[in-house]
Write a protein that holds these residues in place. Structure first.
Motif, mmCIF file in Angstrom:
data_model
loop_
_atom_site.group_PDB
_atom_site.id
_atom_site.type_symbol
_atom_site.label_atom_id
_atom_site.label_comp_id
_atom_site.label_asym_id
_atom_site.label_seq_id
_atom_site.Cartn_x
_atom_site.Cartn_y
_atom_site.Cartn_z
ATOM 1 N N SER A 1 46.665 50.152 16.310
ATOM 2 C CA SER A 1 47.268 48.825 16.438
ATOM 3 C C SER A 1 47.323 48.345 17.879
ATOM 4 O O SER A 1 47.586 47.165 18.130
ATOM 5 N N SER A 2 47.054 49.229 18.834
ATOM 6 C CA SER A 2 46.928 48.814 20.232
ATOM 7 C C SER A 2 45.492 48.448 20.580
ATOM 8 O O SER A 2 45.250 47.730 21.549
ATOM 9 N N ILE A 3 44.553 48.961 19.809
ATOM 10 C CA ILE A 3 43.136 48.701 20.083
ATOM 11 C C ILE A 3 42.731 47.322 19.580
ATOM 12 O O ILE A 3 42.084 46.544 20.285
ATOM 13 N N PHE A 4 43.112 47.016 18.326
ATOM 14 C CA PHE A 4 42.788 45.726 17.719
ATOM 15 C C PHE A 4 44.063 45.113 17.132
ATOM 16 O O PHE A 4 44.921 45.838 16.628
ATOM 17 N N PRO A 5 44.187 43.794 17.170
ATOM 18 C CA PRO A 5 45.336 43.144 16.544
ATOM 19 C C PRO A 5 45.228 43.189 15.021
ATOM 20 O O PRO A 5 44.171 43.481 14.462
ATOM 21 N N ASN A 6 46.338 42.914 14.370
ATOM 22 C CA ASN A 6 46.393 42.799 12.908
ATOM 23 C C ASN A 6 46.078 44.100 12.182
ATOM 24 O O ASN A 6 45.711 44.074 11.008
ATOM 25 N N ARG A 7 46.224 45.236 12.874
ATOM 26 C CA ARG A 7 46.019 46.518 12.202
ATOM 27 C C ARG A 7 47.323 47.051 11.612
ATOM 28 O O ARG A 7 47.304 48.040 10.872
ATOM 29 N N ALA A 8 48.439 46.422 11.944
ATOM 30 C CA ALA A 8 49.737 46.824 11.415
ATOM 31 C C ALA A 8 50.604 45.588 11.256
ATOM 32 O O ALA A 8 50.408 44.590 11.944
ATOM 33 N N PRO A 9 51.589 45.610 10.343
ATOM 34 C CA PRO A 9 52.484 44.466 10.201
ATOM 35 C C PRO A 9 53.286 44.220 11.476
ATOM 36 O O PRO A 9 53.389 45.104 12.342
ATOM 37 N N GLN A 10 53.849 43.046 11.586
ATOM 38 C CA GLN A 10 54.656 42.693 12.742
ATOM 39 C C GLN A 10 55.776 43.718 12.936
ATOM 40 O O GLN A 10 56.489 44.078 11.988
ATOM 41 N N GLY A 11 55.917 44.209 14.165
ATOM 42 C CA GLY A 11 56.975 45.155 14.472
ATOM 43 C C GLY A 11 56.660 46.592 14.108
ATOM 44 O O GLY A 11 57.519 47.469 14.228
ATOM 45 N N LYS A 12 55.434 46.849 13.654
ATOM 46 C CA LYS A 12 55.036 48.210 13.284
ATOM 47 C C LYS A 12 53.781 48.623 14.062
ATOM 48 O O LYS A 12 53.103 47.789 14.660
ATOM 49 N N VAL A 13 53.473 49.900 14.028
ATOM 50 C CA VAL A 13 52.288 50.422 14.704
ATOM 51 C C VAL A 13 51.523 51.321 13.741
ATOM 52 O O VAL A 13 52.100 51.904 12.809
ATOM 53 N N LEU A 14 50.227 51.442 13.979
ATOM 54 C CA LEU A 14 49.352 52.300 13.174
ATOM 55 C C LEU A 14 48.693 53.326 14.080
ATOM 56 O O LEU A 14 48.024 52.969 15.056
ATOM 57 N N LEU A 15 48.900 54.588 13.770
ATOM 58 C CA LEU A 15 48.255 55.696 14.481
ATOM 59 C C LEU A 15 47.283 56.363 13.526
ATOM 60 O O LEU A 15 47.600 56.586 12.351
ATOM 61 N N ARG A 16 46.102 56.696 14.043
ATOM 62 C CA ARG A 16 45.074 57.314 13.185
ATOM 63 C C ARG A 16 44.619 58.616 13.835
ATOM 64 O O ARG A 16 44.002 58.606 14.907
ATOM 65 N N SER A 17 44.907 59.725 13.178
ATOM 66 C CA SER A 17 44.589 61.046 13.717
ATOM 67 C C SER A 17 43.397 61.643 12.991
ATOM 68 O O SER A 17 43.141 61.333 11.827
ATOM 69 N N MET A 18 42.678 62.511 13.699
ATOM 70 C CA MET A 18 41.531 63.213 13.140
ATOM 71 C C MET A 18 41.805 64.713 13.120
ATOM 72 O O MET A 18 42.307 65.255 14.106
ATOM 73 N N MET A 19 41.444 65.356 12.024
ATOM 74 C CA MET A 19 41.662 66.799 11.882
ATOM 75 C C MET A 19 40.428 67.422 11.245
ATOM 76 O O MET A 19 39.882 66.893 10.280
ATOM 77 N N GLY A 20 39.991 68.544 11.795
ATOM 78 C CA GLY A 20 38.854 69.253 11.205
ATOM 79 C C GLY A 20 37.741 69.421 12.208
ATOM 80 O O GLY A 20 37.929 69.946 13.302
ATOM 81 N N GLY A 21 36.543 68.969 11.839
ATOM 82 C CA GLY A 21 35.396 69.115 12.713
ATOM 83 C C GLY A 21 34.764 70.490 12.590
ATOM 84 O O GLY A 21 35.207 71.356 11.819
ATOM 85 N N ALA A 22 33.737 70.713 13.385
ATOM 86 C CA ALA A 22 32.975 71.962 13.313
ATOM 87 C C ALA A 22 33.800 73.171 13.733
ATOM 88 O O ALA A 22 33.528 74.293 13.297
ATOM 89 N N THR A 23 34.809 72.970 14.574
ATOM 90 C CA THR A 23 35.609 74.095 15.053
ATOM 91 C C THR A 23 36.818 74.388 14.165
ATOM 92 O O THR A 23 37.539 75.353 14.397
ATOM 93 N N ASN A 24 37.056 73.550 13.143
ATOM 94 C CA ASN A 24 38.186 73.761 12.234
ATOM 95 C C ASN A 24 37.808 73.261 10.849
ATOM 96 O O ASN A 24 38.499 72.434 10.247
#
Length: 470
Positions: free
Chosen positions: A347-370
């Motif tokens: 929600s800091s990278i692009f607008p309108n990714r979260a409702p007003q007054g909220k934030v969206l965090l997107r985490s990644m888990m896994g990959g070749a090492t896990n």
């Protein structure tokens, strides 16, 4: 009329079909496209999911505007007015190391003042200028390159997180030439990376002074760009613009050779006659389709591994997060022992990714090492992600919004020997004229790379059609 089948309606297949149709229109060739997708929806891993006021990207969240191919496609599709550049504050990127977030240095002074790399590590980096150029033609891994030219600390804190962020890969197995061909070229041409940076900076200043070039605020990497409604706008527009036939919910089980063309055997039992075939599906899926048609190509395609990935979206009330979210997000070196590879502050990278007054965090888990993370239950994925966010960002509250997206085979891995494998593929394909491969398993995993590969395969299709009609 020549009938061209494109198997796969992700960005690679849709861009290929669009480019083929445009080339045919300009050349006056009588051909038609047939795009076949096994899923009911088009877009492949591009999917912008809108729920409860949040916009979650199931896969990639944009492309860099430093290369023209995707921008050209947007202009062709007449959607350039929908383009959305990431917020200027998103240029700030972080690395979590030594129990704190460090802003990634962007220039010499910020590098010297940064605590991300220790002073011995900085001196080792500066010593890169004294490291001789590698003359061994063998395929060097990213880890071998990093240790040789930049030192172990730079490998652990800079290169490894970057590799996990782009490829979800393991630098100990990834090929330098195939993953970052430009870096390989810079060492070969200039003798080292620092030497290359100095020479190229001088050249750039001279070009600007001569009026031959203009300075770019985007920097060499470009600006992350998407659309108002998410990156799915691109694939939606590409599919809507096609003049040929689009079939969804139908899987190609087998490709057979027939006189003058190919026969596609669908899982439904239906058969389709076509003249040329472009595959734009994952390499392992294509291998199954052509096991009988070209066993040698099928074997080579199965040698390309894929890394799994869980994508975890958390939504919070903004006031419940004390930390400043003024930035892109962070990556985590493996040595830190965290569960996740990193987190984007969507929600800091692009607008309108979260409702007003909220934030969206997107985490990644896994990959070749896990890789085992893909088999964790949702509750465990959420718990481990929460633990990392608490440790790194001090977030102790439970999220109000949670979505977990799983990609058992997310990103193809360009491991050592990838270049030789591609050469072998080209040689093996020569025995099956009219069968062409595209997609992100070969010459780049990014969105720009997929569009560029689609343009190249369209040119090859045009040559095949012209040769046959000559």
């Amino acid at each position: 009329m020549t009938r061209i089948a494109i198997i796969g309606a992700g960005i690679s297949g849709l861009a290929a079909a669009s480019s083929i149709e445009e080339h045919a229109r300009r050349s006056g060739l009588d051909l038609t496209t047939l795009v076949i997708e096994k899923q009911e929806r088009v877009g492949g891993k591009i999917w912008s999911i809108k729920e409860e006021g949040y916009l979650c990207e199931w896969g990639p969240n944009g492309f860099l505007d430093s290369k023209p191919m995707t921008l050209d496609l947007c202009r062709h599709l007449q959607i350039e007015e929908r383009l959305l550049r990431s917020d200027d504050n998103a240029r700030k990127r972080y690395i979590y190391a030594d129990k704190m977030l460090h802003r990634l240095p962007e220039n010499g002074p910020s590098f010297l003042s940064s605590k991300l790399i220790s002073w011995p590590g900085k001196l080792r980096l500066a010593g890169e200028v004294l490291v001789p150029k590698r003359t061994d033609p063998g395929d060097e891994t990213l880890a071998e390159f990093g240790r040789r030219r930049l030192g172990k600390e730079a490998l652990d804190k800079l290169i490894s997180p970057m590799v996990s962020g782009i490829f979800a890969g393991n630098p100990e197995t990834m090929s330098l030439k195939s993953c970052f061909p430009r870096i390989y070229e810079l060492e070969q041409e200039y003798g080292g990376l620092l030497k290359a940076m100095v020479r190229l900076a001088r050249k750039k200043r001279a070009e600007i002074k001569a009026g031959k070039a203009v300075a770019s605020a985007a920097g060499p990497g470009g600006v992350l760009t998407s659309f108002v409604g998410g990156i799915q706008e691109l694939t939606d527009a590409a599919s809507s613009s096609l003049q040929g036939e689009l079939i969804t919910g139908q899987q190609v089980e087998r490709i057979e050779k027939k006189s003058g063309g190919f026969l596609l055997q669908l899982a439904s039992g239906k058969q389709l006659d076509v003249d040329l075939v472009v595959t734009a599906s994952p390499s392992y899926a294509v291998a199954t389709m052509i096991d009988q048609l070209n066993p040698q190509v099928a074997t080579l395609l199965r040698e390309i591994p894929y890394a799994p990935m869980n994508v975890i979206c958390f939504g919070y009330e903004r006031e419940r997060i004390a930390r400043n979210l003024d930035g892109f997000g962070y990556l985590i070196p493996r040595a830190e022992g965290c569960h996740t590879l990193g987190t984007l502050w969507d929600s800091s990278i692009f607008p309108n990714r979260a409702p007003q007054g909220k934030v969206l965090l997107r985490s990644m888990m896994g990959g070749a090492t896990n890789a085992a993370a893909i088999d964790l239950a949702d509750d465990e994925v959420i718990a481990r992600t929460s633990a990392d966010l608490s440790r790194i960002m001090g977030i102790t509250e439970s999220p109000d919004f949670v979505r977990v997206f799983r990609h058992p085979r997310a990103i193809p891995q360009y491991t050592r020997g990838h270049g030789a494998r591609l050469q072998a593929l080209d040689a093996a394909l020569a025995t099956t004229p009219g069968l062409l491969l595209s997609g992100n398993a070969f010459y780049g995993v990014g969105l720009n790379d997929c569009v560029n590969a689609a343009n190249r395969v369209a040119e090859r299709v045009m040559k095949e059609v012209q040769d046959r009609s000559a």
